[in-house]
Design a protein around this motif. Structure first.
Motif, mmCIF file in Angstrom:
data_model
loop_
_atom_site.group_PDB
_atom_site.id
_atom_site.type_symbol
_atom_site.label_atom_id
_atom_site.label_comp_id
_atom_site.label_asym_id
_atom_site.label_seq_id
_atom_site.Cartn_x
_atom_site.Cartn_y
_atom_site.Cartn_z
ATOM 1 N N ASP A 507 0.814 -1.220 0.000
ATOM 2 C CA ASP A 507 0.000 0.000 0.000
ATOM 3 C C ASP A 507 0.849 1.273 0.000
ATOM 4 O O ASP A 507 0.332 2.365 0.223
ATOM 5 N N THR A 508 2.128 1.146 -0.265
ATOM 6 C CA THR A 508 3.022 2.309 -0.281
ATOM 7 C C THR A 508 2.890 3.073 -1.589
ATOM 8 O O THR A 508 3.039 2.476 -2.665
ATOM 9 N N PRO A 509 2.609 4.379 -1.553
ATOM 10 C CA PRO A 509 2.620 5.169 -2.797
ATOM 11 C C PRO A 509 4.043 5.236 -3.354
ATOM 12 O O PRO A 509 5.015 5.328 -2.592
ATOM 13 N N ILE A 510 4.162 5.198 -4.676
ATOM 14 C CA ILE A 510 5.495 5.164 -5.289
ATOM 15 C C ILE A 510 5.839 6.442 -6.034
ATOM 16 O O ILE A 510 6.908 6.539 -6.646
ATOM 17 N N GLY A 511 4.962 7.461 -6.021
ATOM 18 C CA GLY A 511 5.259 8.726 -6.670
ATOM 19 C C GLY A 511 5.013 8.686 -8.167
ATOM 20 O O GLY A 511 4.705 7.637 -8.752
ATOM 21 N N GLU A 512 5.164 9.840 -8.791
ATOM 22 C CA GLU A 512 4.934 9.953 -10.229
ATOM 23 C C GLU A 512 5.919 9.086 -10.993
ATOM 24 O O GLU A 512 7.127 9.218 -10.857
ATOM 25 N N ASN A 513 5.403 8.190 -11.827
ATOM 26 C CA ASN A 513 6.197 7.255 -12.621
ATOM 27 C C ASN A 513 7.189 6.478 -11.756
ATOM 28 O O ASN A 513 8.294 6.155 -12.181
ATOM 29 N N GLY A 514 6.801 6.177 -10.518
ATOM 30 C CA GLY A 514 7.659 5.399 -9.633
ATOM 31 C C GLY A 514 8.917 6.118 -9.214
ATOM 32 O O GLY A 514 9.967 5.499 -9.008
ATOM 33 N N SER A 515 8.822 7.441 -9.037
ATOM 34 C CA SER A 515 10.011 8.245 -8.738
ATOM 35 C C SER A 515 10.645 7.888 -7.402
ATOM 36 O O SER A 515 11.822 8.197 -7.177
ATOM 37 N N LEU A 516 9.909 7.235 -6.496
ATOM 38 C CA LEU A 516 10.451 6.866 -5.192
ATOM 39 C C LEU A 516 11.162 5.515 -5.223
ATOM 40 O O LEU A 516 11.663 5.053 -4.202
ATOM 41 N N LEU A 517 11.207 4.883 -6.402
ATOM 42 C CA LEU A 517 11.865 3.587 -6.553
ATOM 43 C C LEU A 517 13.086 3.714 -7.445
ATOM 44 O O LEU A 517 13.212 4.654 -8.233
ATOM 45 N N SER A 518 13.998 2.733 -7.338
ATOM 46 C CA SER A 518 15.155 2.689 -8.222
ATOM 47 C C SER A 518 14.755 2.114 -9.574
ATOM 48 O O SER A 518 13.649 1.571 -9.737
ATOM 49 N N GLY A 519 15.661 2.198 -10.554
ATOM 50 C CA GLY A 519 15.360 1.672 -11.879
ATOM 51 C C GLY A 519 15.073 0.185 -11.859
ATOM 52 O O GLY A 519 14.130 -0.301 -12.492
ATOM 53 N N GLY A 520 15.879 -0.584 -11.106
ATOM 54 C CA GLY A 520 15.648 -2.019 -11.017
ATOM 55 C C GLY A 520 14.343 -2.359 -10.338
ATOM 56 O O GLY A 520 13.644 -3.303 -10.716
ATOM 57 N N GLN A 521 13.986 -1.593 -9.313
ATOM 58 C CA GLN A 521 12.717 -1.832 -8.618
ATOM 59 C C GLN A 521 11.533 -1.541 -9.531
ATOM 60 O O GLN A 521 10.544 -2.289 -9.554
ATOM 61 N N ARG A 522 11.612 -0.458 -10.281
ATOM 62 C CA ARG A 522 10.528 -0.141 -11.221
ATOM 63 C C ARG A 522 10.378 -1.257 -12.251
ATOM 64 O O ARG A 522 9.259 -1.651 -12.606
ATOM 65 N N GLN A 523 11.506 -1.758 -12.739
ATOM 66 C CA GLN A 523 11.462 -2.810 -13.759
ATOM 67 C C GLN A 523 10.840 -4.086 -13.201
ATOM 68 O O GLN A 523 10.055 -4.768 -13.876
ATOM 69 N N ARG A 524 11.152 -4.409 -11.945
ATOM 70 C CA ARG A 524 10.588 -5.625 -11.351
ATOM 71 C C ARG A 524 9.082 -5.465 -11.099
ATOM 72 O O ARG A 524 8.328 -6.439 -11.186
ATOM 73 N N LEU A 525 8.639 -4.238 -10.790
ATOM 74 C CA LEU A 525 7.193 -4.020 -10.680
ATOM 75 C C LEU A 525 6.512 -4.252 -12.024
ATOM 76 O O LEU A 525 5.411 -4.819 -12.088
ATOM 77 N N ALA A 526 7.156 -3.809 -13.102
ATOM 78 C CA ALA A 526 6.584 -4.018 -14.431
ATOM 79 C C ALA A 526 6.510 -5.502 -14.759
ATOM 80 O O ALA A 526 5.545 -5.980 -15.379
ATOM 81 N N ILE A 527 7.520 -6.256 -14.332
ATOM 82 C CA ILE A 527 7.498 -7.704 -14.574
ATOM 83 C C ILE A 527 6.407 -8.364 -13.738
ATOM 84 O O ILE A 527 5.693 -9.259 -14.204
ATOM 85 N N ALA A 528 6.243 -7.909 -12.489
ATOM 86 C CA ALA A 528 5.158 -8.437 -11.651
ATOM 87 C C ALA A 528 3.806 -8.170 -12.306
ATOM 88 O O ALA A 528 2.902 -9.031 -12.266
ATOM 89 N N ARG A 529 3.657 -7.009 -12.892
ATOM 90 C CA ARG A 529 2.410 -6.687 -13.607
ATOM 91 C C ARG A 529 2.194 -7.656 -14.760
ATOM 92 O O ARG A 529 1.077 -8.141 -14.986
ATOM 93 N N ALA A 530 3.278 -7.958 -15.511
ATOM 94 C CA ALA A 530 3.170 -8.884 -16.641
ATOM 95 C C ALA A 530 2.862 -10.301 -16.163
ATOM 96 O O ALA A 530 2.088 -11.029 -16.798
ATOM 97 N N ILE A 531 3.465 -10.712 -15.035
ATOM 98 C CA ILE A 531 3.189 -12.045 -14.487
ATOM 99 C C ILE A 531 1.717 -12.156 -14.083
ATOM 100 O O ILE A 531 1.040 -13.149 -14.365
ATOM 101 N N LEU A 532 1.207 -11.127 -13.417
ATOM 102 C CA LEU A 532 -0.192 -11.141 -12.981
ATOM 103 C C LEU A 532 -1.135 -11.138 -14.182
ATOM 104 O O LEU A 532 -2.206 -11.753 -14.151
ATOM 105 N N ARG A 533 -0.749 -10.470 -15.242
ATOM 106 C CA ARG A 533 -1.587 -10.400 -16.450
ATOM 107 C C ARG A 533 -1.699 -11.772 -17.116
ATOM 108 O O ARG A 533 -2.725 -12.087 -17.719
ATOM 109 N N ASP A 534 -0.630 -12.588 -17.024
ATOM 110 C CA ASP A 534 -0.637 -13.963 -17.517
ATOM 111 C C ASP A 534 -1.089 -14.032 -18.975
ATOM 112 O O ASP A 534 -1.971 -14.822 -19.341
ATOM 113 N N ALA A 535 -0.488 -13.216 -19.817
ATOM 114 C CA ALA A 535 -0.845 -13.179 -21.240
ATOM 115 C C ALA A 535 -0.021 -14.208 -22.006
ATOM 116 O O ALA A 535 1.116 -14.500 -21.645
#
Length: 622
Positions: A507-535
């Motif tokens: 439930d942590t806000p991550i800021g505009e375009n994930g500005s509160l996260l590092s590049g690797g963390q943002r990328q792993r969130l995107a991968i988690a999104r793709a895993i959940l999408r299960d396309a």
């Protein structure tokens, strides 16, 4: 009839916004050259046609409009009644005083102004509510329309200019749909009632004013056209101003490093001064026209006085009637002045509405497919596919043919600008091929509804699109998912190890375009999104190109969990990451020049082997 608060919401797009290649942003004219040619341009609509269309958006609020209109009629009638009281007030209150008038006239005045106050409230509230509601509806319609436009639109029109249309242009429409409408009707009714009262009192005196009215009409007509021309320039200038500011602020570190603060400031100042100059033209026109109307009105007033004195000498006009005529004339003058000034507001509003309607009338993505699909197998076939951008000098892709089978990994490599990203952007139909065709499970992509097609695709790019929301909302973006599934996706993407350390976890806000996260963390969130999408189809567009070694290892590990049993297209810059791909496609200047496995291409000694040797000669870094 709709109730006062009802509205018909705009249809929501089935999918999110489509990003253009390399994260660029756009104009509808920049689509692939092979797209259907636009229809012959019709002549631009007139100001009245545009305004009538704008007023059409008030239909859902006609109950409020009726109340406001009644209020305007009552307000104008009360004003005329007060002017009519000037005759008994003068004749029976001062010239020939009557005791009963000491009570009747004050009571009548209080009653009129109480009635007028209630009518003014109904008018102001009703018109304001209608105007703000229309603007809200237009903002929603325009945003939804933007999200349904082809990605090519975002290649030539800057996003700040689009935001300027959503914010600034719609605000101008508020004034045209509410403030201007109120002034036109309320002041128009006031002029009509007072003019009728003048005619009833003395036709000759009123005719003296009529001689001046056509000149005032000419002034209003000229001023309206000038306002409209200048307002178009102001609205374009505001978009440029927002674009310049966003560029400078987004690249503030580069601006500082290059010592370009002065250059950016001077560029912004030039645009701001242009907008200032145009606004001052509007003000100069408004002030000149207002002064001219007052001079003409004063001339009419002088003519009235001259005729009134002669009528009085002939015994056809008493003192009360004269005061009534003068009061009516003095009441008409400010209404005439406001109607003249309304051209400024109306001109800006019509010019803004023209720009908004141009967006709403723009051609949307082609979504005529009727072949519904819940989950595809994922077999992709490119058959002699070519792509040419409307504003490009050559072909982005030329004669590309290959097959990507379900459960395989297809790597796409080549020098910068060779067409790799253009290729993968054709799969979700962000762009349409100029020639050839692409099929999914044997069916042309255009035969699928866009929502169904894009539901089969998960996209992870180098530039991750995250939203100013919580971690959980970003992972589950666009779908409904239980908390347990979101956490499982985060764990599979190697993202849980940093998520659980965040202050509020998922439930942590991550800021505009994930500005509160590092590049690797943002990328792993995107991968988690793709895993959940299960396309069934996974597109990785240089997903690890900008990461450090440790982050790349974590991301690659997460991708290995994501790729099995999917058709995976990998646009790779680091060739070491695609050594185990089932096939490698090598591109150069839009053409596929080599195809094979990693080992086969190295043995062949062609372009792939050359690129591989260059990277490893530099220590494996690109």
């Amino acid at each position: 009839m709709s109730s006062a608060g009802e509205r018909t919401p705009p249809q929501r797009p089935a999918t999110g916004p489509a990003a253009g290649p390399a994260g660029t942003t756009a104009d509808a004219s920049a689509g692939p050259a092979g797209a259907a040619p636009p229809a012959a341009e019709a002549s631009p609509p007139s100001a009245w046609q545009t305004y009538r269309r704008l007023l059409g958006h008030t239909v859902n609020y006609r109950a409020l409009l009726v109340v406001a209109m009644i209020g305007m009629v009552v307000e104008a009638a009360a004003g005329a009644a007060f002017v009519w009281l000037m005759e008994p007030l003068t004749n029976e209150g001062f010239v020939d005083p009557q005791p009963r008038m000491a009570l009747i006239l004050p009571a009548a005045i209080i009653g009129l102004f109480l009635l007028r106050g209630a009518a003014t409230f109904c008018t102001d509230y009703g018109i304001a509510r209608v105007g703000r509601s229309v603007v809200r509806d237009l903002r929603e319609l325009v945003l939804c329309k933007y999200l349904r436009l082809p990605s090519s639109r975002f290649d030539t029109e800057a996003v700040p200019q689009m935001v300027s249309r959503l914010n600034f242009d719609t605000e101008q429409v508020t004034q045209a749909s509410a403030d201007a409408l109120k002034m036109i009707i309320a002041d128009g009714l006031t002029i009509l009632f007072l003019f009728g009262l003048m005619l009833w009192t003395s036709v000759k005196v009123t005719l003296a004013m009529i001689l001046i009215a056509p000149l005032i009409g000419v002034v209003v007509w000229y001023v309206g056209g000038r306002y409209r021309r200048i307002s178009r320039g102001i609205q374009t200038g505001m978009g440029d101003l927002a674009h310049s500011a966003e560029q400078s602020l987004a690249a503030q570190q580069d601006v500082k490093v290059h010592g370009a603060q002065g250059f950016e400031q001077s560029r912004y100042s030039a645009l701001a001064n242009r907008v200032l100059g145009l606004n001052m033209k509007v003000e100069a026109t408004r002030a000149t026209s207002s002064a001219l109307v007052q001079i003409l009105a004063a001339t009419a007033l002088a003519a009235i006085v001259w005729v009134a004195i002669h009528e009085s000498l002939a015994g056809r006009l008493n003192p009360g009637e004269f005061i009534k005529l003068m009061t009516a004339m003095m009441g008409i003058i400010p209404s005439l002045r406001r109607i003249t000034n309304v051209q400024s507001v109306l001109g800006r509003g019509v010019a803004a509405a023209e720009r908004l309607f141009a967006i709403l009338d723009d051609e949307e993505e082609d979504d005529r497919g009727r072949n519904r699909v819940e989950r595809a197998r994922g077999e992709l076939v490119f058959d002699d596919v070519g792509l040419r951008y409307a504003r490009g000098d050559g072909s982005a892709l030329d004669g590309v043919s290959f097959r990507a089978a379900p459960g395989t990994v297809t790597a796409i490599v080549g020098r910068s600008g060779s067409g790799k990203t253009s290729l993968v952007r054709l799969v979700p139909r962000f762009y349409e091929p100029t020639s050839g065709r692409i099929t999914l499970d044997g069916v042309p992509l255009a035969d699928y509804p866009l929502a169904d097609l894009r539901r089969q695709i998960a996209l992870v790019g180098q530039r991750v699109a995250l939203f100013d929301d919580t971690v959980a909302a970003n992972i589950a973006y666009g779908i409904e998912a239980p908390r347990e599934s979101i956490r499982a996706a985060a764990e599979a993407a190697n993202a849980w190890e940093f998520i659980e350390r965040l202050p509020q976890g998922l439930d942590t806000p991550i800021g505009e375009n994930g500005s509160l996260l590092s590049g690797g963390q943002r990328q792993r969130l995107a991968i988690a999104r793709a895993i959940l999408r299960d396309a069934p189809i996974l597109i990785l567009d240089e997903a690890t190109a900008a990461l450090d070694t440790e982050s790349e290892r974590l991301v690659q590990d997460a991708l290995q969990r994501l790729m099995p049993d999917r058709t995976t297209l990998v646009v790779a810059h680091r060739l070491s990451t695609i050594e185990h791909a089932d096939q490698v496609l090598v591109f150069d200047q839009g053409r596929m020049v080599e195809q094979g496995t990693h080992a086969e291409l190295l043995a062949r000694g062609g372009l792939y082997a050359h690129l591989h040797a260059m990277q490893f000669r530099e220590g494996g870094a690109p």
